[in-house]
Design a protein around this motif. Structure first.
Motif, PDB file in Angstrom:
ATOM      1  N   GLU A  77      -7.697  -2.173   3.889  1.00 19.65           N
ATOM      2  CA  GLU A  77      -6.382  -1.190   3.902  1.00 19.65           C
ATOM      3  C   GLU A  77      -6.504  -0.697   5.339  1.00 19.65           C
ATOM      4  N   HIS A  78      -5.485  -0.903   5.859  1.00 20.41           N
ATOM      5  CA  HIS A  78      -5.252  -0.490   7.254  1.00 20.41           C
ATOM      6  C   HIS A  78      -5.730  -1.264   8.474  1.00 20.41           C
ATOM      7  N   HIS A 109       2.662   2.677  11.083  1.00 19.73           N
ATOM      8  CA  HIS A 109       1.237   3.269  11.430  1.00 19.73           C
ATOM      9  C   HIS A 109       1.105   3.294  13.271  1.00 19.73           C
ATOM     10  N   HIS A 156     -10.468   1.044   2.301  1.00 15.68           N
ATOM     11  CA  HIS A 156     -10.141   1.715   3.582  1.00 15.68           C
ATOM     12  C   HIS A 156     -10.857   1.689   4.676  1.00 15.68           C
ATOM     13  N   HIS A 181       0.838  -1.454   0.095  1.00 20.80           N
ATOM     14  CA  HIS A 181       0.028  -0.030   0.001  1.00 20.80           C
ATOM     15  C   HIS A 181       0.801   1.258   0.133  1.00 20.80           C
ATOM     16  N   ILE A 182       1.103   2.013  -1.224  1.00 22.51           N
ATOM     17  CA  ILE A 182       2.014   3.046  -1.460  1.00 22.51           C
ATOM     18  C   ILE A 182       1.300   3.868  -2.389  1.00 22.51           C
ATOM     19  N   HIS A 183       1.401   5.271  -2.020  1.00 29.18           N
ATOM     20  CA  HIS A 183       1.109   6.237  -3.023  1.00 29.18           C
ATOM     21  C   HIS A 183       2.405   6.759  -3.696  1.00 29.18           C
ATOM     22  N   GLN A 219      -0.103  -1.509   7.797  1.00 29.12           N
ATOM     23  CA  GLN A 219       1.203  -0.585   7.552  1.00 29.12           C
ATOM     24  C   GLN A 219       2.061  -0.695   9.139  1.00 29.12           C
ATOM     25  N   ASP A 238       2.264   2.999   3.148  1.00 35.46           N
ATOM     26  CA  ASP A 238       1.236   4.125   2.944  1.00 35.46           C
ATOM     27  C   ASP A 238       1.997   5.265   2.828  1.00 35.46           C
ATOM     28  N   ASP A 297      -1.715  12.282   8.098  1.00 39.13           N
ATOM     29  CA  ASP A 297      -2.775  11.112   7.562  1.00 39.13           C
ATOM     30  C   ASP A 297      -3.354  11.221   6.362  1.00 39.13           C
ATOM     31  N   LYS A 355     -10.184   0.870  -5.253  1.00 38.80           N
ATOM     32  CA  LYS A 355      -9.835   1.574  -3.911  1.00 38.80           C
ATOM     33  C   LYS A 355     -11.028   2.391  -3.582  1.00 38.80           C
TER      34      LYS A 355
END
Length: 522
Positions: free
Chosen positions: A356-357, A382, A328, A66-68, A379, A419, A143, A276
Motif C-alpha cells: 500500500e502506497h 499523494h 503499508h 485503498h479507502i478508509h 494513490q 486513501d 497523513d 492490513k
C-alpha cells in the motif's frame, strides 16, 4: 428484473484494443451484450427497456483500491483543518466546531498539515487547551500518522510523563519530559481506540451516496471491524449500493483466522480482503522508514512500525490461513524490507499480496516487485500533494518516487485509489494526477518528474481492472463484457478524448451498480 438496454453512448468497455461501443444490455446484475445498438437490441429481445444516455461517455465503474470509508464517513461531520494556513486558523476552526457539539462530546476530525502553516510549527496540547480545555480533542494530521490531542484526551487515555514510548511509536515530549500532545504511529493507538462514536451505519449510508456520486462502484475498505459489521448489516438490510472488499486489521488477524475467514470469501457485495499491516509511517510526519536520513534531520531515518522479523511471522501466519497481505510501506527502506519479507514467504498460490502506497523505492526494487508478483496499490494525488515535501525532505536520495511508469514498464500491476479521507475520494482527480503529475492548478508546468506519467487509458485501467485484479476479482469487475457485473458510470466528459484538465472537472451523470441506477445527477 427486466432486461435493460443502455443506448446512445460512447461505451469504453475497458477491454484492451476494443473500440467504443454504442449500446449495452443488462440482464439482472450482469452485462448481457455490448456492441452496436442493433446488435445489443437483438440480443436483448423485443421486450427490453430502453435507457437513453444522451451521448454520454460510459466507463466501467471506478474502483478505489485503498479507502478508509468509516473515517471518511466520520469526517463528513467533523472539523476539517486541511485549509488552515496557520496554527491560529486551525484553533479558530476547532473553537467554532466545538461550539456546535453537545456537552461532553469528543471533538474529532483534523487533517491538519503543519508543513503548510505560516510559520511551520508543530502544535501542542496547550494550544488546544486554550480554546477547549474540558472537551477531549483528538485530531489526526493530514497523513493520519500523527495525532494532536489536548490535555483532557491524554488524561482519559492515561498518557503522562511516566508513559513509555511503545514499540513503533513516539510520544513527543517537551524539555521536562511531559507529553506535548503529539503522538506518532503506534503511540496514538490508545487514543484511536477511544475515537468511536455511535451511528457508524447511518454515516456510512451518507458516505455511500457521496462515493456513488463520484463514480465509485467498488471499494477496498481499510478500516476496522466495526466498519465490517456495519457493511454486513447494510447488505443484509438491502441498503448497500457499493461493493466492498473488506480488509482485516492486523490486530484482528488471530480472531479472523479463528473465525475461518479467508481472502475472497463472501459475495459480490461484501468480500473478505487482505490483512492490513503497517511497515512504517508517512513522509509528512517524518516517520516513513528511509535508507538515508531526512534532509535537515540527520538523526532521523523514520520509524519501523513493525520490525522485519515480525513482518515475516505475520506474513506466514496470514498466508498459511489463506489470507492475503497488504502492507503499508512508504519509505525506500520500508519497501525494501517488505519485499524481503514477501520473498522470504515464498509462493502462496491463490493469494495476491500488495504494498500500500509504495511511494519511494530503490530503483532496483521495481523489477524485484514485478518478479515477486506484488501489486502496487497507489494513490496518485499523494504524489501531487507531496511534491514540495519530497523535494525538501528527500533531496539527494536516489529514489523511484511514485514511479507509475517505471512500475508498468517493469511489469508491476498497478491499483489506484484515494486513501480518503487523507485525500478527497474523487477518482477523476487521481486520473488527472496520474496523467499529468501536476496539481489541480497545473503546477509545476510540464509535470513533476514527468517521465513517470501514464496515459489516461493506463490510469483508468489502474482505477478499474487494476483494482479488481488486486482483489482477485478481475473476472467479475473492471471491464464491461458479457457475464461481468453490470457496474458502470455515464459521465459528461470523455476521458479518452478530452485533455486531462477537462477530465479533472468531470461530473458523473449516472452510476449503475448491479444493473440498477444507484445515483442519478439532477
Amino acid at each position: 428484473m427486466s432486461i435493460r438496454v443502455y443506448r446512445n453512448a460512447a461505451i469504453h468497455t475497458g477491454v484492451a484494443g476494443a473500440p467504443p461501443a454504442r449500446a449495452l444490455a443488462v440482464d439482472g446484475e450482469h452485462v448481457l451484450a455490448v456492441g452496436t445498438e442493433a446488435e445489443v437490441r437483438a440480443a436483448a429481445g423485443a421486450g427490453a427497456e430502453l435507457v437513453d444516455l444522451a451521448g454520454a461517455a460510459v466507463l466501467p465503474g471506478l474502483y478505489d483500491a485503498h479507502i478508509h470509508t468509516a473515517q471518511y464517513a466520520n469526517s463528513l461531520g467533523a472539523v476539517d483543518l486541511r485549509d488552515a494556513r496557520s496554527l491560529e486558523e486551525a484553533l479558530a476552526l476547532v473553537a467554532e466546531h466545538a461550539a456546535r457539539l453537545r456537552p461532553g462530546q469528543w471533538l474529532f476530525g483534523g487533517r491538519w498539515n503543519a508543513n503548510t502553516w505560516t510559520p511551520p510549527q508543530e502544535p501542542d496540547r496547550y494550544a488546544l487547551d486554550s480554546v477547549c480545555p474540558d472537551r477531549p480533542i483528538v485530531l489526526p494530521n493530514v497523513d493520519g500518522h500523527s495525532v494532536w490531542a489536548n490535555s483532557a484526551a491524554l488524561r482519559l487515555a492515561g498518557i503522562d510523563a511516566s508513559t513509555p514510548d511503545p514499540a513503533g511509536g513516539e510520544i513527543v515530549r517537551d524539555q521536562y519530559g511531559e507529553p506535548t500532545g503529539i503522538l506518532r504511529e503506534s503511540a496514538s493507538y490508545p487514543l484511536r481506540a477511544l475515537m468511536v462514536e455511535p451511528g457508524l451505519r447511518e454515516r456510512l449510508l451518507l458516505a455511500q451516496e457521496e462515493l456513488l456520486a463520484l463514480g465509485l462502484t467498488s471499494v477496498h475498505d481499510i478500516d476496522g471491524e466495526d466498519c465490517r459489521e456495519a457493511y454486513l448489516d447494510l447488505r443484509d438490510s438491502g441498503l448497500l449500493k457499493i461493493r466492498v472488499h473488506k480488509a482485516i486489521p492486523a490486530t484482528h488477524l488471530d480472531a479472523a483466522i479463528a473465525e475461518g475467514r479467508r481472502t475472497g470469501q463472501g459475495d459480490d457485495w461484501v468480500r473478505t480482503g487482505p490483512v492490513k499491516i503497517f511497515s512504517d509511517g508517512a513522509l509528512g510526519s517524518h516517520t516513513c522508514h528511509m535508507s538515508q536520513a531526512f534532509a535537515g534531520d540527520a538523526a532521523n531515518h523514520g520509524i519501523a512500525v513493525t520490525p522485519y522479523d515480525e513482518l515475516v511471522a505475520l506474513f506466514r501466519k496470514a498466508a498459511g490461513a489463506g489470507i492475503a497481505v497488504a502492507t503499508h510501506a512508504i519509505g525506500d527502506r520500508a519497501n525494501h524490507l517488505v519485499l524481503d519479507a514477501y520473498e522470504a514467504l515464498g509462493a502462496t498460490p491463490g493469494l495476491r499480496h500488495r504494498i500500500e502506497h509504495a511511494q519511494h523505492l530503490r530503483p532496483a526494487d521495481l523489477t524485484r516487485m514485478a518478479r515477486l508478483g506484488v501489486v502496487a496499490s497507489m494513490q496518485p494525488v499523494h504524489c501531487t500533494s507531496d511534491i514540495d515535501l519530497v523535494d525538501s525532505l528527500l533531496a539527494g536520495h536516489d529514489l523511484a518516487s511514485y514511479a507509475w511508469r517505471g512500475m508498468l514498464n517493469a511489469g508491476v500491476a498497478l491499483a489506484f485509489g484515494s486513501d480518503a479521507p487523507v485525500e478527497h475520494p474523487n477518482p477523476f482527480a487521481a486520473l488527472h494526477a496520474a496523467a499529468t503529475r501536476t496539481r489541480a492548478d497545473g503546477t509545476p508546468t510540464g509535470g513533476w518528474q514527468p517521465e513517470q506519467r501514464l496515459s489516461m487509458a493506463e490510469a483508468i485501467t489502474a482505477h478499474t481492472l487494476g483494482a479488481a485484479y488486486a482483489a482477485g476479482e478481475q473476472d467479475r469487475k473492471g471491464v464491461l463484457a458479457p457475464g461481468r457485473l453490470a457496474d458502470f458510470i455515464a459521465v459528461d466528459t470523455d476521458p479518452y478524448l478530452e485533455p486531462a484538465a477537462a477530465v479533472l472537472r468531470t461530473h458523473v451523470i449516472t452510476t449503475v451498480v448491479g444493473g440498477l441506477v444507484r445515483r442519478q445527477r439532477s
